[in-house]
Design an enzyme around this catalytic site. Structure first.
Site, short mmCIF file in Angstrom:
data_model
loop_
_atom_site.label_atom_id
_atom_site.label_comp_id
_atom_site.label_asym_id
_atom_site.label_seq_id
_atom_site.Cartn_x
_atom_site.Cartn_y
_atom_site.Cartn_z
N ASP A 191 0.83 -1.21 0.00
CA ASP A 191 0.00 0.00 0.00
C ASP A 191 0.87 1.26 0.00
O ASP A 191 0.58 2.24 0.70
CB ASP A 191 -0.93 0.01 1.21
CG ASP A 191 -2.09 0.99 1.05
OD1 ASP A 191 -2.36 1.43 -0.09
OD2 ASP A 191 -2.72 1.34 2.07
N ASP A 248 2.42 2.33 8.04
CA ASP A 248 1.27 1.44 7.84
C ASP A 248 1.67 0.16 7.10
O ASP A 248 1.29 -0.06 5.95
CB ASP A 248 0.15 2.16 7.09
CG ASP A 248 -0.56 3.19 7.95
OD1 ASP A 248 -0.39 3.14 9.18
OD2 ASP A 248 -1.26 4.06 7.40
#
Length: 256
Positions: free
Chosen positions: A193, A210
């Site tokens: 991501d 993240d």
């Protein structure tokens, strides 16, 4: 009364104050979800163990959880990420965990998936840090809470890539692509991501964040996610006039 007991009582009062200040019903709901009784007891353990001494303020609210800046007893700033056990993105999380050989046997049970996700993020941070990828350094993990290096200054958290005007876009793009390559070749991980939302800029240097969804190369989605990461980098830096060829970059990344 023990010192950490007093600290925890003060913390509970702070949470009540935050609830009162939230005028928006959705904001209040998020605060209630993050600071439910179970999470308060988990945070209590971190206070008791000396991992954190004070929660300062919220940094961000994500799809899966909230991140807060905290301070240790020696004055060091850290980030505390608390995953919500009632997250709405549960189904998306499941496919990244259930296909990971490190978490064999994990069922579709919501609680188990989210606890595995937090463990996965902590483990991924460890692997990436050891490989030389610039990510927040992992500090501690307990249940659905991950404590990591705080990325920012005493004045403010580091800004996302999308909110910064780069003076050195070529250098930043090359560093992000190099991190993707190191992750692939040394950590044997694909972030999955990489985007302008998941890169922080600290003193003109990119930091990937993240990493909970990052998968091992053995995962069935690994190559697809790698291609998406590289394409995202090429897409974003097009705004700076950079012509990054995803196919060529992928060849470099995959070349051992």
């Amino acid at each position: 009364m023990a010192r950490h007991d007093r600290k925890f009582e003060l913390f509970e009062r702070e949470i009540d104050d935050w609830r009162m200040r939230r005028k928006d019903a959705n904001d209040r709901k998020v605060v209630d979800e993050v600071f439910d009784k179970k999470n308060l007891m988990r945070l209590y353990k971190m206070f008791s163990d000396g991992i954190i001494d004070r929660l300062d303020f919220p940094i961000s609210t994500g799809k899966e959880g909230n991140v807060f800046r905290a301070t240790t007893s020696d004055g060091k700033l850290v980030a505390v990420k608390i995953y919500r056990t009632t997250t709405a993105t549960f189904k998306d999380m499941a496919k990244y965990v259930q296909g990971d050989p490190r978490f064999k046997g994990i069922t579709s049970n919501r609680r188990k998936i989210i606890l595995a996700w937090a463990a996965k993020e902590f483990g991924n941070l460890q692997r990436l840090t050891e490989a030389g990828v610039r990510v927040p350094k992992p500090i501690a993990h307990y249940q659905n809470i991950v404590v990591m290096e705080y990325i920012g200054t005493e004045v403010e958290p580091a800004r996302e890539l999308r909110n910064v005007v780069l003076e050195n876009p070529v250098e930043v793009a090359r560093k992000i692509l190099r991190f993707i390559k190191i992750a692939y070749q040394k950590a044997r991980l694909v972030h999955g991501d990489v985007s302008e939302f998941n890169v922080l800029m600290l003193e003109r240097e990119p930091v990937l964040i993240d990493v909970g969804q990052a998968v091992l190369l053995e995962h069935s989605l690994a190559e697809e996610l790698l291609e998406r990461d590289v394409s995202n980098v090429a897409r974003y830096f097009r705004k700076y006039g950079l012509a990054i060829d995803p196919k060529k970059e992928l060849e470099v990344i995959r070349k051992s």
